[in-house]
Design a protein around this motif. Structure first.
Motif, PDB file in Angstrom:
ATOM      1  N   ASN A   1       0.813  -1.218   0.000  1.00  0.00           N
ATOM      2  CA  ASN A   1       0.000   0.000   0.000  1.00  0.00           C
ATOM      3  C   ASN A   1       0.846   1.266   0.000  1.00  0.00           C
ATOM      4  OD1 ASN A   1      -2.392  -1.292  -0.112  1.00  0.00           O
ATOM      5  ND2 ASN A   1      -3.037  -0.864   1.974  1.00  0.00           N
ATOM      6  N   ASN A   2       2.136   1.138   0.335  1.00  0.00           N
ATOM      7  CA  ASN A   2       3.000   2.313   0.326  1.00  0.00           C
ATOM      8  C   ASN A   2       3.719   2.495  -0.996  1.00  0.00           C
ATOM      9  OD1 ASN A   2       2.675   3.410   2.983  1.00  0.00           O
ATOM     10  ND2 ASN A   2       3.544   1.494   3.703  1.00  0.00           N
ATOM     11  N   MET A   3       3.533   1.516  -1.916  1.00  0.00           N
ATOM     12  CA  MET A   3       4.105   1.681  -3.248  1.00  0.00           C
ATOM     13  C   MET A   3       3.304   2.763  -3.940  1.00  0.00           C
ATOM     14  SD  MET A   3       4.687  -2.204  -4.501  1.00  0.00           S
ATOM     15  CE  MET A   3       4.646  -1.779  -6.216  1.00  0.00           C
ATOM     16  N   GLN A   4       3.993   3.796  -4.424  1.00  0.00           N
ATOM     17  CA  GLN A   4       3.270   4.863  -5.095  1.00  0.00           C
ATOM     18  C   GLN A   4       3.896   5.078  -6.445  1.00  0.00           C
ATOM     19  OE1 GLN A   4       3.850   7.684  -1.997  1.00  0.00           O
ATOM     20  NE2 GLN A   4       1.779   7.465  -1.249  1.00  0.00           N
ATOM     21  N   PHE A   5       3.115   4.867  -7.485  1.00  0.00           N
ATOM     22  CA  PHE A   5       3.659   5.039  -8.813  1.00  0.00           C
ATOM     23  C   PHE A   5       2.652   5.811  -9.662  1.00  0.00           C
ATOM     24  CE2 PHE A   5       4.251   3.536 -13.191  1.00  0.00           C
ATOM     25  CZ  PHE A   5       5.520   4.014 -13.403  1.00  0.00           C
TER      26      PHE A   5
ATOM     27  N   ASP B   1      -2.388   8.556  -3.302  1.00  0.00           N
ATOM     28  CA  ASP B   1      -2.650   8.206  -4.693  1.00  0.00           C
ATOM     29  C   ASP B   1      -4.012   7.554  -4.895  1.00  0.00           C
ATOM     30  OD1 ASP B   1      -2.013   5.996  -3.306  1.00  0.00           O
ATOM     31  OD2 ASP B   1      -0.504   5.242  -4.691  1.00  0.00           O
ATOM     32  N   ARG B   2      -4.885   7.625  -3.890  1.00  0.00           N
ATOM     33  CA  ARG B   2      -6.256   7.163  -4.089  1.00  0.00           C
ATOM     34  C   ARG B   2      -7.094   8.353  -4.517  1.00  0.00           C
ATOM     35  NH1 ARG B   2      -5.331   2.238  -1.245  1.00  0.00           N
ATOM     36  NH2 ARG B   2      -3.170   2.147  -1.853  1.00  0.00           N
ATOM     37  N   GLN B   3      -8.327   8.088  -4.923  1.00  0.00           N
ATOM     38  CA  GLN B   3      -9.190   9.219  -5.244  1.00  0.00           C
ATOM     39  C   GLN B   3      -9.831   9.794  -3.982  1.00  0.00           C
ATOM     40  OE1 GLN B   3     -11.591   8.933  -8.810  1.00  0.00           O
ATOM     41  NE2 GLN B   3     -10.227   7.391  -9.625  1.00  0.00           N
TER      42      GLN B   3
ATOM     43  N   LEU C   1      -9.066   7.977 -15.263  1.00  0.00           N
ATOM     44  CA  LEU C   1      -8.080   7.704 -14.216  1.00  0.00           C
ATOM     45  C   LEU C   1      -8.384   6.351 -13.575  1.00  0.00           C
ATOM     46  CD1 LEU C   1      -5.708   8.904 -12.546  1.00  0.00           C
ATOM     47  CD2 LEU C   1      -7.405   9.749 -10.965  1.00  0.00           C
ATOM     48  N   THR C   2      -9.679   6.096 -13.332  1.00  0.00           N
ATOM     49  CA  THR C   2     -10.085   4.816 -12.766  1.00  0.00           C
ATOM     50  C   THR C   2      -9.686   3.679 -13.702  1.00  0.00           C
ATOM     51  OG1 THR C   2     -11.967   5.984 -11.820  1.00  0.00           O
ATOM     52  CG2 THR C   2     -12.047   3.583 -11.777  1.00  0.00           C
TER      53      THR C   2
ATOM     54  N   GLN D   1      -6.043   3.076 -13.495  1.00  0.00           N
ATOM     55  CA  GLN D   1      -5.755   2.378 -12.238  1.00  0.00           C
ATOM     56  C   GLN D   1      -6.041   0.898 -12.380  1.00  0.00           C
ATOM     57  OE1 GLN D   1      -8.149   4.486  -9.381  1.00  0.00           O
ATOM     58  NE2 GLN D   1      -6.387   5.446  -8.443  1.00  0.00           N
TER      59      GLN D   1
ATOM     60  N   GLY E   1       0.284   7.447  -9.066  1.00  0.00           N
ATOM     61  CA  GLY E   1      -1.101   7.442  -8.599  1.00  0.00           C
ATOM     62  C   GLY E   1      -2.002   6.483  -9.331  1.00  0.00           C
TER      63      GLY E   1
ATOM     64  N   CYS F   1      -1.022   2.992  -9.827  1.00  0.00           N
ATOM     65  CA  CYS F   1      -0.682   1.588  -9.603  1.00  0.00           C
ATOM     66  C   CYS F   1      -0.818   1.251  -8.125  1.00  0.00           C
ATOM     67  CB  CYS F   1       0.738   1.337 -10.086  1.00  0.00           C
ATOM     68  SG  CYS F   1       1.207  -0.353  -9.906  1.00  0.00           S
ATOM     69  N   ASN F   2      -1.970   0.685  -7.739  1.00  0.00           N
ATOM     70  CA  ASN F   2      -2.164   0.240  -6.354  1.00  0.00           C
ATOM     71  C   ASN F   2      -2.439  -1.256  -6.356  1.00  0.00           C
ATOM     72  OD1 ASN F   2      -2.251   3.060  -5.761  1.00  0.00           O
ATOM     73  ND2 ASN F   2      -4.403   3.025  -6.353  1.00  0.00           N
TER      74      ASN F   2
END
Lengths: 166, 279
Positions: free
Chosen positions: A24-28, B118-120, A141-142, A145, A30, A32-33
């Motif tokens: 959950n702390n990987m941020q790419f 990085d969430r909405q 954006l969704t 993702q 915004g 890639c979760n």
């Protein structure tokens, strides 16, 4: 000899902690979760009664929702894949005798296992990110993702399989 | 009756599935950004403790960065303190005013133990709770400016709705002319937010500074919010399209301060009474 229930419980705890504290702390950008915790749901024994599988899926989703402050989204997605999974397995595997315990790269064959992981991960991510956004605002954006997170999740889950079993 | 039982037995799995999905969707729909179930959020003691452990480990890897940020803030504060203690270079009355006004505000330091950018819809979890007299509705600021508003509080932890959540908007004003507007995040980039309701007759330039308006019990006035990055006004627009670079860098947010206004309750009650009066 490892016992199947204990193996599964340990797997759940490990992947949920990995998900919450690391992934959950990987941020790419915004977009890639990835969600690796669903591999614990994918690895449940096929002999599990369906009602138990649904409840486990529901509970896992709820725990993730509590961690992510996204009440309902993970729960809905996990319950859905828990419902679909037995149907998908019986579709993918013709001779059920071959499959006794945990579905993985060995028992299913790597190609079938990859298809199994890809399908369920995609369904989970489509539901999850649509519910997290919960509007058509920023729909592109969704979509991004969903595409990127699904790709990375599948890679991570297959990587986990290689790491554990090879 | 028999057929009903047969029906139930036959479709029990489907029914269970539908029931569980319904529960999930009800939770989702009723999950308002403000009124959430404290047990089912990350201020829940068990979840927050796990985050706490994770953040204890992570903190070691960013000590240097955190030190730099804190030192910069210290320097700024020392500078302000110096100006207040030596009121000769400002108007004496004004300095007195600041001191008395600030008596009503209590600052509570807190550490960020979990945050997403990085969430909405993003949330922050803090290691401060009811025991530290934190309450929902209090403002949260970081070293560089406004962060968000406390939403859920448990005994030892709190969740914050940051600016990076379309669920809240921050009431702010232009530092140069005092024009007010509501800042809202559009769900895309953690560095920028939008200011949608500035009418075209107002003079807006790129680089204008936005600060809190102080028209609510949440934030005291004049706290930095952001800087106008881009202001677009076409021939037909009644309102500007303003993109604001947020003062707070949420990716580097480790320590925050919660603002407790002593008379916040009184103010809120008074305003609620007035609204009731108008109806």
């Amino acid at each position: 000899m490892k016992s199947l229930p204990i193996e599964n419980i340990i797997r759940f705890v490990v992947v949920i902690l990995l998900q919450v504290l690391l992934v959950n702390n990987m941020q790419f950008l915004g977009i890639c979760n990835p969600c690796i915790y669903i591999l614990a749901l994918l690895a449940l024994p096929v002999t599990l009664p369906r009602w138990a599988e649904l409840l486990i899926g529901f509970a896992t989703g709820l725990v993730m929702d509590i961690f992510c402050d996204s009440l309902g989204a993970h729960t809905a997605a996990c319950t859905l894949i828990s419902y679909i999974r037995p149907l998908l397995i019986s579709r993918l595997v013709q001779d059920n005798d071959r499959l006794t315990g945990t579905p993985d790269g060995d028992s299913l064959g790597i190609a079938t296992y990859a298809r199994y992981v890809a399908l369920l991960t995609a369904i989970h991510h489509i539901v999850l990110f649509s519910l997290l956004a919960f509007s058509w605002h920023n729909w592109w954006l969704t979509l991004l993702q969903i595409v990127f997170s699904t790709a990375v999740s599948i890679a991570l889950i297959l990587g986990w399989d290689l790491l554990i079993h090879r | 009756m028999k057929t009903l039982l047969q029906f139930l037995a036959r479709y029990s799995i489907v029914l269970l599935f539908v029931a569980l999905e319904t529960v999930a969707i009800v939770l989702l729909v009723r999950n308002n950004a403000y009124q959430r179930n404290a047990l089912l959020s990350s201020s829940n003691a068990a979840a927050a403790s796990i985050y706490s452990v994770g953040s204890n480990i992570r903190d070691y890897f960013r000590l240097r960065q955190t030190n730099d940020i804190l030192q910069a803030e210290n320097t700024r504060l020392r500078d302000r303190l110096n100006r207040m203690e030596n009121p000769t270079d400002t108007a004496g009355a004004c300095a007195m005013n600041i001191l008395t006004a600030d008596r009503n505000i209590v600052f509570i330091p807190a550490r960020v133990i979990n945050l997403t950018t990085d969430r909405q819809r993003n949330y922050i979890t803090l290691n401060c709770g009811r025991r530290d007299s934190v309450d929902s509705g209090m403002g949260v600021i970081g070293p560089d400016g406004v962060v968000g508003i406390v939403s859920m509080v448990s005994e030892h932890f709190a969740t914050v709705i940051p600016v990076l959540n379309p669920g809240i908007s921050i009431n702010c004003k232009f530092k140069k002319n005092g024009e007010i507007g509501a800042l809202r995040w559009d769900g895309r980039d953690y560095r920028f937010a939008e200011l949608p309701d500035i009418a075209r007759h107002i003079d807006v330039q790129e680089g204008d500074t936005l600060v809190t308006s102080g028209y609510s019990a949440v934030f005291p006035p004049e706290l930095p919010v952001g800087v106008v990055e881009k202001a677009v006004l076409t021939e037909n627009d009644a309102y500007y399209r303003i993109r604001v670079r947020l003062a707070t860098n949420f990716r580097r947010l480790h320590y925050v301060t919660i603002i407790r206004q002593r008379h916040a309750d009184e103010l809120t009650t008074l305003e609620a009474a007035r609204k009731k009066d108008e109806r």
